[in-house]
Design a protein around this motif. Structure first.
Motif, PDB file in Angstrom:
ATOM      1  N   UNK A   1      73.844  36.660  79.469  1.00  0.00           N
ATOM      2  CA  UNK A   1      72.839  36.698  80.532  1.00  0.00           C
ATOM      3  C   UNK A   1      72.767  35.298  81.128  1.00  0.00           C
ATOM      4  N   UNK A   2      72.948  35.207  82.436  1.00  0.00           N
ATOM      5  CA  UNK A   2      73.019  33.893  83.067  1.00  0.00           C
ATOM      6  C   UNK A   2      72.037  33.775  84.216  1.00  0.00           C
ATOM      7  N   UNK A   3      71.347  32.652  84.251  1.00  0.00           N
ATOM      8  CA  UNK A   3      70.541  32.299  85.406  1.00  0.00           C
ATOM      9  C   UNK A   3      71.138  31.007  85.936  1.00  0.00           C
ATOM     10  N   UNK A   4      71.829  31.099  87.050  1.00  0.00           N
ATOM     11  CA  UNK A   4      72.645  29.987  87.524  1.00  0.00           C
ATOM     12  C   UNK A   4      71.866  28.908  88.256  1.00  0.00           C
TER      13      UNK A   4
ATOM     14  N   UNK B   1      58.446  28.356  84.324  1.00  0.00           N
ATOM     15  CA  UNK B   1      59.846  28.689  84.065  1.00  0.00           C
ATOM     16  C   UNK B   1      59.946  30.203  83.897  1.00  0.00           C
ATOM     17  N   UNK B   2      60.909  30.803  84.570  1.00  0.00           N
ATOM     18  CA  UNK B   2      61.105  32.250  84.522  1.00  0.00           C
ATOM     19  C   UNK B   2      62.404  32.569  83.786  1.00  0.00           C
TER      20      UNK B   2
ATOM     21  N   UNK C   1      67.555  46.385  72.089  1.00  0.00           N
ATOM     22  CA  UNK C   1      66.720  46.223  70.896  1.00  0.00           C
ATOM     23  C   UNK C   1      66.219  44.804  70.887  1.00  0.00           C
ATOM     24  N   UNK C   2      67.047  43.913  70.398  1.00  0.00           N
ATOM     25  CA  UNK C   2      66.723  42.489  70.545  1.00  0.00           C
ATOM     26  C   UNK C   2      66.905  42.100  72.008  1.00  0.00           C
ATOM     27  N   UNK C   3      66.263  41.015  72.410  1.00  0.00           N
ATOM     28  CA  UNK C   3      66.381  40.553  73.794  1.00  0.00           C
ATOM     29  C   UNK C   3      67.347  39.384  73.861  1.00  0.00           C
ATOM     30  N   UNK C   4      68.199  39.405  74.866  1.00  0.00           N
ATOM     31  CA  UNK C   4      69.126  38.302  75.127  1.00  0.00           C
ATOM     32  C   UNK C   4      68.670  37.633  76.407  1.00  0.00           C
ATOM     33  N   UNK C   5      68.336  36.357  76.305  1.00  0.00           N
ATOM     34  CA  UNK C   5      67.696  35.633  77.401  1.00  0.00           C
ATOM     35  C   UNK C   5      68.687  34.782  78.179  1.00  0.00           C
ATOM     36  N   UNK C   6      68.392  34.614  79.472  1.00  0.00           N
ATOM     37  CA  UNK C   6      69.064  33.600  80.259  1.00  0.00           C
ATOM     38  C   UNK C   6      68.469  32.240  79.962  1.00  0.00           C
ATOM     39  N   UNK C   7      69.009  31.222  80.667  1.00  0.00           N
ATOM     40  CA  UNK C   7      68.608  29.849  80.386  1.00  0.00           C
ATOM     41  C   UNK C   7      67.298  29.473  81.065  1.00  0.00           C
ATOM     42  N   UNK C   8      66.847  30.293  82.002  1.00  0.00           N
ATOM     43  CA  UNK C   8      65.595  30.015  82.681  1.00  0.00           C
ATOM     44  C   UNK C   8      65.784  29.337  84.022  1.00  0.00           C
ATOM     45  N   UNK C   9      64.851  29.596  84.937  1.00  0.00           N
ATOM     46  CA  UNK C   9      64.776  28.922  86.243  1.00  0.00           C
ATOM     47  C   UNK C   9      63.369  28.382  86.404  1.00  0.00           C
TER      48      UNK C   9
ATOM     49  N   UNK D   1      65.650  22.847  73.537  1.00  0.00           N
ATOM     50  CA  UNK D   1      65.132  22.263  74.775  1.00  0.00           C
ATOM     51  C   UNK D   1      66.010  22.637  75.968  1.00  0.00           C
ATOM     52  N   UNK D   2      65.393  23.158  77.016  1.00  0.00           N
ATOM     53  CA  UNK D   2      66.120  23.488  78.236  1.00  0.00           C
ATOM     54  C   UNK D   2      66.923  24.766  78.177  1.00  0.00           C
ATOM     55  N   UNK D   3      66.767  25.529  77.108  1.00  0.00           N
ATOM     56  CA  UNK D   3      67.508  26.776  76.947  1.00  0.00           C
ATOM     57  C   UNK D   3      66.546  27.946  76.834  1.00  0.00           C
ATOM     58  N   UNK D   4      67.095  29.147  76.957  1.00  0.00           N
ATOM     59  CA  UNK D   4      66.299  30.326  76.707  1.00  0.00           C
ATOM     60  C   UNK D   4      66.203  30.610  75.219  1.00  0.00           C
TER      61      UNK D   4
END
Lengths: 109, 113
Positions: free
Chosen positions: A4-7, A87-88, A95-103, B39-42
């Motif tokens: 999952x990517x947040x560019x 930050x979003x 099941x488990x959640x896979x997160x992006x890095x955030x924006x 830090x800085x990661x999801x």
């Protein structure tokens, strides 16, 4: 390998305008997607979700769009308010959640 | 309170010490998750419980990490012989299960000196 990517690490938007946050994923087996909002020193707060059988879900000022063929989802916030600054994170659930890095979204008055 | 509660909020330990992090989920939530956020990661998935059963521990980085939820409510994440790379925020989340959204606590910030 990031599934999952947040560019965009950051986004700045004028108050009252539309904020559009984007997210891409690689695994076509994901069946559920979520957006979370996070303030400093707090845990993520659930905002809105969408099932893979839908292409749009709306809740007040927040709308999530899902484009399965492009493996892309987006969160639209309109109108943007100063309190939306946070930050979003997008997440894909199996099941488990896979997160992006955030924006980091900043709403300017 | 009605939300997920984590304690302590901050923990400082010397390298080599053992630490224990506690999570009180929302009452009635059968699913409980632990995540690690650098830090800085999801957040990155560590482990998942359904009631007292640990159904997935594929995200635990090493055998120094151990989690339990013996009565299907409170959970403890234990890290033995801590190392500097263990420094992170550890988040706990609970949900009703299925596709219900996860609700997060405010995390424990762990610093290993």
């Amino acid at each position: 390998d990031q599934q999952v990517k947040q560019n965009s690490p950051s986004l700045s938007v004028q108050e009252g305008r539309i904020s559009i946050l984007n997210c891409d994923y690689t695994n076509s087996m994901f069946d559920y997607f979520l957006w979370y909002k996070k303030y400093p020193a707090e845990g993520p707060t659930f905002l809105i979700s969408i099932s893979s059988i839908k292409d749009k879900n709306e809740d007040g000022r927040f709308t999530v769009f899902l484009n399965k063929s492009a493996k892309h989802l987006s969160l639209h916030i309109v109108p943007s308010q100063p309190g939306d600054s946070a930050v979003y994170f997008c997440a894909a659930s199996e099941g488990k959640a896979i997160f992006g890095q955030g924006t980091r979204l900043t709403i300017n008055p | 309170g009605a939300g997920v509660s984590q304690s302590p909020r901050y923990k400082v330990a010397k390298r080599g010490q053992d630490v224990a992090l506690r999570c009180d989920p929302i009452s009635g939530h059968v699913s409980l998750f632990w995540y690690q956020q650098a830090l800085g990661q999801g957040p990155e998935f560590l482990t998942y419980f359904q009631n007292e059963a640990q159904l997935d521990k594929s995200g635990l980085p090493s055998d120094r990490f151990f989690a339990e939820r013996p009565e299907g409510s409170v959970s403890t994440l234990k890290i033995q012989r801590t190392q500097q790379e263990d420094s992170a925020v550890y988040l706990c989340a609970s949900s009703l299960g299925g596709t219900q959204p996860q609700h997060f606590g405010d995390g424990t910030r762990l610093s290993i000196l």
